[in-house]
Design an enzyme around this catalytic site. Structure first.
Site, PDB file in Angstrom:
ATOM      1  N   GLY A 100       0.819  -1.223   0.000  1.00  0.00           N
ATOM      2  CA  GLY A 100       0.000   0.000   0.000  1.00  0.00           C
ATOM      3  C   GLY A 100       0.844   1.261   0.000  1.00  0.00           C
ATOM      4  O   GLY A 100       0.445   2.289   0.562  1.00  0.00           O
ATOM      5  N   SER A 102       1.597   3.305  -2.428  1.00  0.00           N
ATOM      6  CA  SER A 102       1.019   4.455  -3.138  1.00  0.00           C
ATOM      7  C   SER A 102      -0.045   5.106  -2.258  1.00  0.00           C
ATOM      8  O   SER A 102      -0.088   6.322  -2.119  1.00  0.00           O
ATOM      9  CB  SER A 102       0.445   4.028  -4.498  1.00  0.00           C
ATOM     10  OG  SER A 102      -0.585   3.094  -4.344  1.00  0.00           O
ATOM     11  N   ASP A 145      -7.092   0.456   0.183  1.00  0.00           N
ATOM     12  CA  ASP A 145      -5.711   0.797   0.536  1.00  0.00           C
ATOM     13  C   ASP A 145      -5.643   2.161   1.228  1.00  0.00           C
ATOM     14  O   ASP A 145      -5.014   2.312   2.279  1.00  0.00           O
ATOM     15  CB  ASP A 145      -4.820   0.820  -0.715  1.00  0.00           C
ATOM     16  CG  ASP A 145      -4.551  -0.569  -1.264  1.00  0.00           C
ATOM     17  OD1 ASP A 145      -5.194  -1.523  -0.797  1.00  0.00           O
ATOM     18  OD2 ASP A 145      -3.702  -0.700  -2.162  1.00  0.00           O
TER      19      ASP A 145
END
Ligand code: MEV
Length: 312
Positions: A100, A102, A145
């Site tokens: 995760g 990003s 996310d």
């Protein structure tokens, strides 16, 4: 200067299925990405990306990162045409697909902007902004996310396919437990892999419906397993979830090696986590001794690995 942070995450149940409205369970990990933003006299924005990363990760994501930051600035209504911004990313979270990274960066940047421009955003607003950032990385993010990156803890997440707000519930564990995350070292494109799964789903609807039904049962049972702190059941269900991910074509040789080695070393369950076709594996390893054992054996095989406590 404004500053903000976002958690890394691990999906324990439901990657890919979550895109189609099935519930998923994700846990934040103890490492974060930290963003700072500073106003500069030149127009536009520039970035200094000091995050630790597996080789190739940052280069592969560079174009998507540009779109993501433009999206975030548009959402925040920040005009950089006169006075620009220098964004710096750092923190301990090692960027690898599956963790995760990003989303953690989108959350961190959103918080840093809110801090610098006195926007007064609460977590829901930060999460909404991070979601816009995630759209830059892949066209159809489920939102799990950025939700884990923003709220931390363990979350039960279900998107509303009609465009309404997602269901976000916190799962409280009676006590924290231990996991090992390992990286294949391969950076997968979430956009591509999600696209391939969508194609399969559309081509083979009956096959997909059966798999999705099996997954839905796994997710509901896992929720109960967490409530009862039945980690043996959780491990078993992680293995079952992994089998479904193999069926939908998102595992790979390296992930199978990591899953196999972890189970042989005594992990209570192991599965790929996140996009798949590379990226990361997560193993459930309650107790420090088991965690160290699984971690050590993975490292001996030459993979990068990390030890985390979840549900803290
Ligand atoms: C990626 O971390 C998880 C996926 O389910 C995509 C998404 O939820 O947006 C593969």
């Amino acid at each position: 200067m404004g500053r903000g942070s976002g958690f890394g995450k691990v999906i324990l149940f439901g990657e890919h299925f979550v895109v189609y409205g099935f519930p998923a369970i994700a846990a934040a990990v103890g490492s974060t990405t930290i963003a700072t933003v500073r106003r500069i006299s030149e127009p536009g924005w520039k970035i200094t990306d000091n995050r630790p990363a597996v080789p190739g990760y940052k280069k592969k994501k560079l174009n998507e990162q540009k779109v993501s930051i433009d999206n975030i600035l548009r959402f925040a209504d920040i005009d950089v045409s006169q006075e620009g911004l220098h964004i710096t990313l750092g923190g301990k979270l090692v960027c690898a697909s599956g963790i995760g990274a990003s989303a953690a960066s989108c959350t961190a940047i959103a918080r840093a902007l809110s801090d610098e421009f006195r926007l007064g955003w609460d977590d829901n607003k930060v999460n909404a902004c991070a979601y816009e950032g995630e759209l830059g990385y892949h066209g159809t993010p489920s939102g799990i996310d950025n939700t884990a990156a923003t709220f931390g803890g363990i979350v039960w997440y279900k998107r509303d396919l009609n465009g309404g707000d997602p269901t976000i519930e916190t799962i409280k564990l009676k006590e924290p437990t231990d996991i090992v995350i390992a990286s294949t070292g391969i950076t997968a494109s979430t956009k591509e892999v999600v696209g391939d799964v969508r194609k399969l789903k559309e081509e083979k609807t009956k096959w997909w419906d059966q798999i999705a039904e099996d997954y839905a049962e796994i997710a509901e049972t896992a929720r109960k397993g967490f409530d009862d702190m039945d980690l043996q059941l959780i491990g078993l269900l992680m293995n079952q979830n992994h089998n479904l991910l193999i069926e939908i074509g998102v595992s790979c040789v390296e992930l199978e090696e990591l899953v196999g080695v972890s189970r042989q070393a005594g992990a209570w369950g192991a599965k790929l986590t996140g996009t798949g076709r590379g990226g990361n594996m997560v193993a459930l390893t309650p107790g420090r001794d088991l965690q160290n054992n699984v971690f050590g054996i993975i490292k001996q095989r030459g993979f990068s690995a990390w030890r985390y406590r979840i549900g803290v």
